[in-house]
Design a protein around this motif. Structure first.
Motif, short mmCIF file in Angstrom:
data_model
loop_
_atom_site.label_atom_id
_atom_site.label_comp_id
_atom_site.label_asym_id
_atom_site.label_seq_id
_atom_site.Cartn_x
_atom_site.Cartn_y
_atom_site.Cartn_z
N LYS A 52 -40.64 35.50 25.01
CA LYS A 52 -40.58 35.61 23.55
C LYS A 52 -40.59 34.18 23.00
CE LYS A 52 -37.59 39.73 23.71
NZ LYS A 52 -36.29 40.29 23.28
N LEU A 53 -41.41 33.96 22.00
CA LEU A 53 -41.50 32.65 21.36
C LEU A 53 -40.79 32.60 20.03
CD1 LEU A 53 -45.28 31.87 22.06
CD2 LEU A 53 -43.29 31.32 23.48
N ALA A 54 -40.50 33.75 19.47
CA ALA A 54 -39.87 33.84 18.16
C ALA A 54 -38.52 33.12 18.14
CB ALA A 54 -39.67 35.29 17.75
N GLY A 55 -38.32 32.26 17.14
CA GLY A 55 -37.05 31.57 16.97
C GLY A 55 -36.84 30.39 17.88
N GLN A 56 -37.83 30.08 18.70
CA GLN A 56 -37.68 28.94 19.61
C GLN A 56 -37.79 27.62 18.84
OE1 GLN A 56 -36.29 27.32 22.06
NE2 GLN A 56 -37.11 28.91 23.45
N ALA A 91 -48.70 21.83 16.84
CA ALA A 91 -47.59 21.63 15.92
C ALA A 91 -47.48 22.81 14.95
CB ALA A 91 -47.78 20.33 15.13
N ASN A 92 -48.61 23.33 14.49
CA ASN A 92 -48.60 24.45 13.57
C ASN A 92 -48.09 25.72 14.23
OD1 ASN A 92 -49.72 22.76 11.64
ND2 ASN A 92 -51.82 23.45 11.98
N LEU A 93 -48.50 25.96 15.45
CA LEU A 93 -48.01 27.12 16.19
C LEU A 93 -46.51 27.03 16.42
CD1 LEU A 93 -50.84 27.57 18.84
CD2 LEU A 93 -50.12 29.29 17.16
N ALA A 94 -46.05 25.84 16.79
CA ALA A 94 -44.62 25.64 17.02
C ALA A 94 -43.82 25.90 15.76
CB ALA A 94 -44.37 24.22 17.53
N ALA A 95 -44.35 25.44 14.61
CA ALA A 95 -43.67 25.65 13.33
C ALA A 95 -43.62 27.13 12.98
CB ALA A 95 -44.39 24.87 12.23
N TYR A 96 -44.70 27.83 13.23
CA TYR A 96 -44.75 29.26 12.91
C TYR A 96 -43.75 30.06 13.75
CZ TYR A 96 -46.28 34.10 13.02
OH TYR A 96 -46.31 35.49 12.98
N PHE A 97 -43.78 29.87 15.05
CA PHE A 97 -42.89 30.65 15.91
C PHE A 97 -41.42 30.31 15.66
CE2 PHE A 97 -46.77 31.10 18.66
CZ PHE A 97 -46.88 32.47 18.50
N ALA A 98 -41.13 29.07 15.30
CA ALA A 98 -39.75 28.67 15.03
C ALA A 98 -39.17 29.44 13.85
CB ALA A 98 -39.67 27.18 14.76
N LEU A 151 -32.14 30.33 24.44
CA LEU A 151 -32.30 31.26 25.56
C LEU A 151 -31.92 32.70 25.20
CD1 LEU A 151 -30.68 29.19 28.46
CD2 LEU A 151 -33.09 29.28 27.81
N ALA A 152 -31.06 32.86 24.23
CA ALA A 152 -30.52 34.18 23.91
C ALA A 152 -31.61 35.20 23.64
CB ALA A 152 -29.60 34.09 22.69
N SER A 153 -31.45 36.38 24.22
CA SER A 153 -32.34 37.53 24.04
C SER A 153 -33.71 37.37 24.70
CB SER A 153 -32.52 37.87 22.56
OG SER A 153 -31.35 38.43 22.01
N GLN A 154 -33.87 36.31 25.49
CA GLN A 154 -35.12 36.15 26.23
C GLN A 154 -35.18 37.19 27.35
OE1 GLN A 154 -38.37 35.55 26.59
NE2 GLN A 154 -37.94 33.48 25.77
N HIS A 155 -36.39 37.56 27.77
CA HIS A 155 -36.54 38.52 28.86
C HIS A 155 -35.88 37.99 30.13
CE1 HIS A 155 -39.18 41.06 26.57
NE2 HIS A 155 -40.10 40.14 26.43
#
Length: 213
Positions: A52-56, A91-98, A151-155
């Motif tokens: 999961k990349l969300a919130g990273q 950088a844009n992808l990292a900003a979006y998923f964060a 790390l929380a909620s990662q598979h």
């Protein structure tokens, strides 16, 4: 808190993290269409082997993409994906998923949660295993400013593989093997932490972390 944990926490003050221009989340969302197949809508993968990349943390995701492109982190599938990405795209992808919210994970009902929690919070002083909490926080939120990932909620399956890949570096040194391993962690901290972990401990840690929230 054991001595090793105190040393790691103190060391955080001396760790410098490469800074980069903040990405454009809107542009990252458009670019993320190519990521959905593996990492799911909004970065919430439904496949345990894909993270999961969300919130990273933005800086962490950006570094991983750079490492995949430079070959400092090995993965045949990701190597193909990042080949066409510019620094700005990453950088844009990292900003979006964060900016996305990770879906809540859950530990297996048969997992040894007590063992996982004991290692995560206290480590194992006798074997030089540092507590995970020192870098990843009490709830697994990480320390974005220091480049330590959430790390929380990662598979659990993904966490298990990464811990074993880090451990494989030490095994390769001992056995003169060339088995694929992962060595792109910050100052080789994860390599040092995992070298003494057993499979049972790794599985317990991964399950505990997956249930953190």
């Amino acid at each position: 808190m054991n001595k090793s944990t105190r040393i790691f926490i103190t060391a955080l003050a001396f760790i410098s993290v490469n800074t980069f221009a903040a990405g454009d989340a809107a542009k990252g969302k458009a670019k993320s269409a190519t990521c959905i197949a593996c990492h799911g809508v909004n970065g919430n993968s439904m496949v345990p082997n894909f993270p999961k990349l969300a919130g990273q943390g933005e800086g962490y995701t950006f570094k991983q993409l750079q490492d995949f492109k430079a070959g400092n982190r090995k993965d045949a599938l990701m190597a193909g994906i990042v080949a066409g990405l510019s620094t700005g795209d990453m950088a844009n992808l990292a900003a979006y998923f964060a900016k996305q919210t990770i879906t809540q994970g859950a530990a297996s009902k048969t997992a040894d949660i007590a063992l996982g929690e004991r290692l995560y919070r206290g480590g194992n002083r006798d074997r030089g295993v540092t507590a995970c909490i020192a870098c990843h926080g009490p709830k697994g939120a990480g320390i974005p400013s220091a480049g330590f990932p959430a790390l929380a909620s990662q598979h659990a399956a993904y966490i298990t593989k990464q811990l074993k890949d880090f451990r494989q570096v030490s095994i390769n040194v001992q056995t003169e093997s060339t088995t694929p391993a992962r060595d792109n962690d910050n100052r080789k901290m994860m390599i040092g932490l995992t070298k003494s972990l057993t499979n049972v401990e790794i599985n317990a840690l991964a399950q505990y972390i997956s249930g953190l929230h």
